[in-house]
Design an enzyme around this catalytic site. Structure first.
Site, PDB file in Angstrom:
ATOM      1  CG  HIS A 124      -2.056   0.959   1.100  1.00 13.34           C
ATOM      2  ND1 HIS A 124      -1.934   2.292   1.376  1.00 13.34           N
ATOM      3  CD2 HIS A 124      -3.319   0.757   0.669  1.00 13.34           C
ATOM      4  CE1 HIS A 124      -3.082   2.872   1.137  1.00 13.34           C
ATOM      5  NE2 HIS A 124      -3.948   1.973   0.704  1.00 13.34           N
TER       6      HIS A 124
ATOM      7  CG  ASP B 108      -8.498  -4.038  -2.801  1.00 17.22           C
ATOM      8  OD1 ASP B 108      -9.676  -3.844  -2.511  1.00 17.22           O
ATOM      9  OD2 ASP B 108      -7.766  -3.175  -3.285  1.00 17.22           O
TER      10      ASP B 108
HETATM   11  N1  ACO Z   1       4.353  -7.515  -4.914  1.00 19.71           N
HETATM   12  C1  ACO Z   1       5.696  -7.490  -5.068  1.00 19.71           C
HETATM   13  N2  ACO Z   1       6.465  -6.393  -4.921  1.00 19.71           N
HETATM   14  C2  ACO Z   1       5.829  -5.258  -4.598  1.00 19.71           C
HETATM   15  C3  ACO Z   1       4.443  -5.197  -4.390  1.00 19.71           C
HETATM   16  C4  ACO Z   1       3.684  -6.379  -4.566  1.00 19.71           C
HETATM   17  N3  ACO Z   1       2.363  -6.380  -4.393  1.00 19.71           N
HETATM   18  N4  ACO Z   1       4.074  -3.932  -4.070  1.00 19.71           N
HETATM   19  C5  ACO Z   1       5.209  -3.222  -4.064  1.00 19.71           C
HETATM   20  N5  ACO Z   1       6.268  -4.018  -4.368  1.00 19.71           N
HETATM   21  C6  ACO Z   1       7.680  -3.611  -4.400  1.00 19.71           C
HETATM   22  C7  ACO Z   1       7.997  -2.842  -5.665  1.00 19.71           C
HETATM   23  O1  ACO Z   1       8.468  -3.690  -6.686  1.00 19.71           O
HETATM   24  C8  ACO Z   1       9.036  -1.869  -5.186  1.00 19.71           C
HETATM   25  O2  ACO Z   1      10.274  -2.553  -5.137  1.00 19.71           O
HETATM   26  P1  ACO Z   1      11.653  -1.749  -5.379  1.00 19.71           P
HETATM   27  O3  ACO Z   1      11.746  -0.764  -4.255  1.00 19.71           O
HETATM   28  O4  ACO Z   1      12.691  -2.826  -5.299  1.00 19.71           O
HETATM   29  O5  ACO Z   1      11.535  -1.111  -6.709  1.00 19.71           O
HETATM   30  C9  ACO Z   1       8.639  -1.569  -3.743  1.00 19.71           C
HETATM   31  O6  ACO Z   1       7.870  -2.702  -3.314  1.00 19.71           O
HETATM   32  C10 ACO Z   1       7.769  -0.309  -3.615  1.00 19.71           C
HETATM   33  O7  ACO Z   1       6.712  -0.427  -4.546  1.00 19.71           O
HETATM   34  P2  ACO Z   1       6.038   0.800  -5.279  1.00 19.71           P
HETATM   35  O8  ACO Z   1       5.259   0.314  -6.441  1.00 19.71           O
HETATM   36  O9  ACO Z   1       7.083   1.847  -5.506  1.00 19.71           O
HETATM   37  O10 ACO Z   1       5.080   1.296  -4.119  1.00 19.71           O
HETATM   38  P3  ACO Z   1       3.852   2.231  -4.300  1.00 19.71           P
HETATM   39  O11 ACO Z   1       3.606   2.850  -2.983  1.00 19.71           O
HETATM   40  O12 ACO Z   1       4.017   3.133  -5.457  1.00 19.71           O
HETATM   41  O13 ACO Z   1       2.667   1.214  -4.711  1.00 19.71           O
HETATM   42  C11 ACO Z   1       0.863  -0.261  -4.627  1.00 19.71           C
HETATM   43  C12 ACO Z   1       1.688   0.776  -3.856  1.00 19.71           C
HETATM   44  C13 ACO Z   1       0.452   0.276  -5.994  1.00 19.71           C
HETATM   45  C14 ACO Z   1      -0.422  -0.580  -3.861  1.00 19.71           C
HETATM   46  C15 ACO Z   1       1.723  -1.548  -4.783  1.00 19.71           C
HETATM   47  O14 ACO Z   1       2.093  -2.061  -3.526  1.00 19.71           O
HETATM   48  C16 ACO Z   1       1.025  -2.609  -5.599  1.00 19.71           C
HETATM   49  O15 ACO Z   1       1.095  -2.557  -6.828  1.00 19.71           O
HETATM   50  N6  ACO Z   1       0.307  -3.591  -4.955  1.00 19.71           N
HETATM   51  C17 ACO Z   1      -0.434  -4.574  -5.674  1.00 19.71           C
HETATM   52  C18 ACO Z   1      -1.759  -3.982  -6.138  1.00 19.71           C
HETATM   53  C19 ACO Z   1      -2.750  -3.779  -4.988  1.00 19.71           C
HETATM   54  O16 ACO Z   1      -2.946  -4.657  -4.152  1.00 19.71           O
HETATM   55  N7  ACO Z   1      -3.393  -2.607  -4.984  1.00 19.71           N
HETATM   56  C20 ACO Z   1      -4.400  -2.263  -3.997  1.00 19.71           C
HETATM   57  C21 ACO Z   1      -3.988  -1.079  -3.219  1.00 19.71           C
HETATM   58  S1  ACO Z   1      -5.077  -0.839  -1.860  1.00 19.71           S
HETATM   59  C22 ACO Z   1      -6.441  -0.078  -2.495  1.00 19.71           C
HETATM   60  O17 ACO Z   1      -6.474   0.501  -3.538  1.00 19.71           O
HETATM   61  C23 ACO Z   1      -7.610  -0.199  -1.644  1.00 19.71           C
END
Ligand code: ACO
Length: 460
Positions: free
Chosen positions: A323, A380
């Site tokens: 998140h 979710d």
């Molecule tokens: N699985 C694996 N790796 C992940 C995940 C994941 N679900 N989420 C983040 N990471 C990793 C990224 O690859 C990144 O790694 P790095 O630092 O080595 O590059 C690091 O964690 C940070 O990730 P970002 O994408 O930069 O974090 P951000 O805060 O922008 O994204 C998000 C948050 C979009 C929710 C992300 O965690 C994600 O894509 N999760 C999966 C989708 C999801 O479940 N979305 C629902 C959100 S909750 C809602 O809307 C109610």
């Protein structure tokens, strides 16, 4: 319904400057003072409102990770501690002691309703649940196979073509009418999108039911039979709606605020929020969780997918994990997990997907990659499993989210309109394109190809 105004109570605290930050340009030695601010709770921040005017310098913050785009007194999140408060009340308490209608009132008007206010609000919402007959016919223009979120964007946007009496955003009464109408009609619009896909008649909303019971009834009743409401299931729906009701300045809420900042009408603004919510990185994640569980298939494959999620060269991510704000357990996920078990018990569902989900959660929570990056299950992760057990098709999961979030979008939209610092939202950019150059006539141009890098979710 009688409400003093459409604004919440006065903010608990005025944001006051508390000291300054000094910004120094190391190339010229020039310095500027920028005021520091604090809110009622949460991080200190630098007030950069005057920065560009004073210095001609812009700030760069893709994804707004360090930017507070507005003042708000609706919702507070402490992502490190896993705290979520609506108007000061914890989400755990609201989920346990309140109901969705009451939570809507709280978000819209700033205080929990008195018994009279609650009765009046409930009955006002009930008086707006029907769809205009012509709007019901609108559905037949869609393919039966259309994604219900596509239908939601279209039908909610079209409300502004039907309700001309509530699109003047300068009129408090009209704003309130639009707010109540949107909350009231969302379950009807969503349920009809589902019924349309099945080729079934549209059931009427019924006033003897609560908001959540009505939603269940419109989704699952069959005109040839009586429909019996299961109280555990309607309570679960109510909880899902409460847990999704608002979440501060997330992508869809910020979209609604941005759309509304130009003076767009409320129906158009909420349609823009629905469109933003649909993406898999936001509300579309609950649908994506189920697709991911299908892809993983069996418990023995979990390890392989955990590795895939960690591989930088693989676009796979664990959906329902991580998140932007929570770097600890999402408090909504804790409540949702509990509800998930209640529902599965009542329905006597022994779904292997749940076993798979639990194993995924267990391994991810112990894995150094997820621990180091603070990636915990989000709301979710569980909502999809509950909805599936109740018989909602996957395509309706994000619709359920949109129904619950509508009140949050409207509360922020109203708050924005009442904010005297509000301006049209107009971010700037870090331009990396060509500098000015001369036009090349067609017969003198060679072939050029530009490399583009796409975000992870487009690579799938
Ligand atoms: N699985 C694996 N790796 C992940 C995940 C994941 N679900 N989420 C983040 N990471 C990793 C990224 O690859 C990144 O790694 P790095 O630092 O080595 O590059 C690091 O964690 C940070 O990730 P970002 O994408 O930069 O974090 P951000 O805060 O922008 O994204 C998000 C948050 C979009 C929710 C992300 O965690 C994600 O894509 N999760 C999966 C989708 C999801 O479940 N979305 C629902 C959100 S909750 C809602 O809307 C109610």
């Amino acid at each position: 319904m009688n409400t003093k105004s459409d604004t919440a109570s006065e903010p608990a605290i005025e944001s006051a400057p508390v000291g300054n930050f000094i910004l120094t340009d190391s190339s010229t030695g020039e310095s500027w003072e920028l005021p520091a601010r604090t809110g009622a709770m949460g991080n200190r921040l630098i007030d950069i409102k005057t920065l560009y005017g004073q210095t001609g310098i812009l700030t760069y913050d893709p994804g707004f990770t360090s930017t507070a785009s507005c003042k708000s007194d609706i919702t507070f999140i402490d992502g490190n501690k896993g705290v979520l408060l609506h108007r000061g009340y914890s989400i755990e308490e609201l989920a346990a002691k309140s109901d969705y209608m009451e939570t809507c009132y709280l978000l819209l008007y700033g205080e929990l309703p008195t018994p009279e206010q609650k009765t009046s609000f409930d009955s006002d919402i009930k008086s707006h649940t029907l769809l205009h007959e012509q709007l019901s016919r609108f559905y037949s223009g869609f393919m039966r196979s259309a994604h219900p979120m596509a239908i939601m964007v279209g039908v909610v946007g079209a409300l502004s073509a039907f309700y001309h009496d509530s699109i003047d955003i300068t009129d408090v009464e009209q704003r309130q009418l639009a707010a109540h109408r949107l909350i009231a009609k969302m379950p009807t619009i969503g349920a009809y999108a589902y019924k349309y896909s099945l080729g079934m008649p549209f059931p009427m909303p019924r006033n003897e039911y609560s908001y959540s019971e009505n939603l269940l009834q419109m989704m699952f009743s069959n005109p040839a039979e009586d429909y019996e409401i299961n109280p555990v299931l309607s309570r679960a729906i109510d909880r899902i709606l409460i847990l999704h009701a608002d979440h501060e300045q997330n992508a869809s809420t910020s979209t609604v605020r941005l759309a509304g900042s130009s003076g767009a009408n409320p129906y158009a603004c909420i349609a823009s929020g629905i469109a933003s919510l649909w993406g898999p990185a936001h509300g579309g994640a609950n649908e994506a969780v189920l697709k991911m569980l299908d892809e993983i298939g069996t418990v023995d494959q979990v390890g392989k997918y955990i590795k895939k999620a960690q591989d930088k060269n693989d676009s796979f991510r664990l959906m329902g994990f991580g998140h932007r704000v929570y770097k600890s357990y999402d408090p909504r996920a804790t409540v949702m997990r509990e509800t998930c078990h209640e529902v599965l018990q009542v329905l006597d569902v022994n779904d292997p997907k749940l076993e798979l989900a639990m194993e995924l959660e267990r391994i991810a929570l112990e894995d150094p990659y997820f621990i180091e990056k603070k990636l915990y299950p989000n709301v979710d992760f569980y909502s999809g499993i509950i909805l599936k057990a109740m018989g909602f098709p996957t395509s309706m999961f994000t619709v359920m989210f949109a129904i619950g979030r509508t009140v949050g979008w409207i509360s922020h939209w109203k708050e924005m309109l009442n904010d005297d610092e509000q301006k049209i939202g107009r971010p700037r950019q870090l331009y990396l394109g060509e500098q000015q150059r001369s036009f090349i006539p067609l017969d003198k141009r060679g072939h050029t190809e530009k490399k583009t890098s796409w975000p992870w979710f487009w690579g799938k």
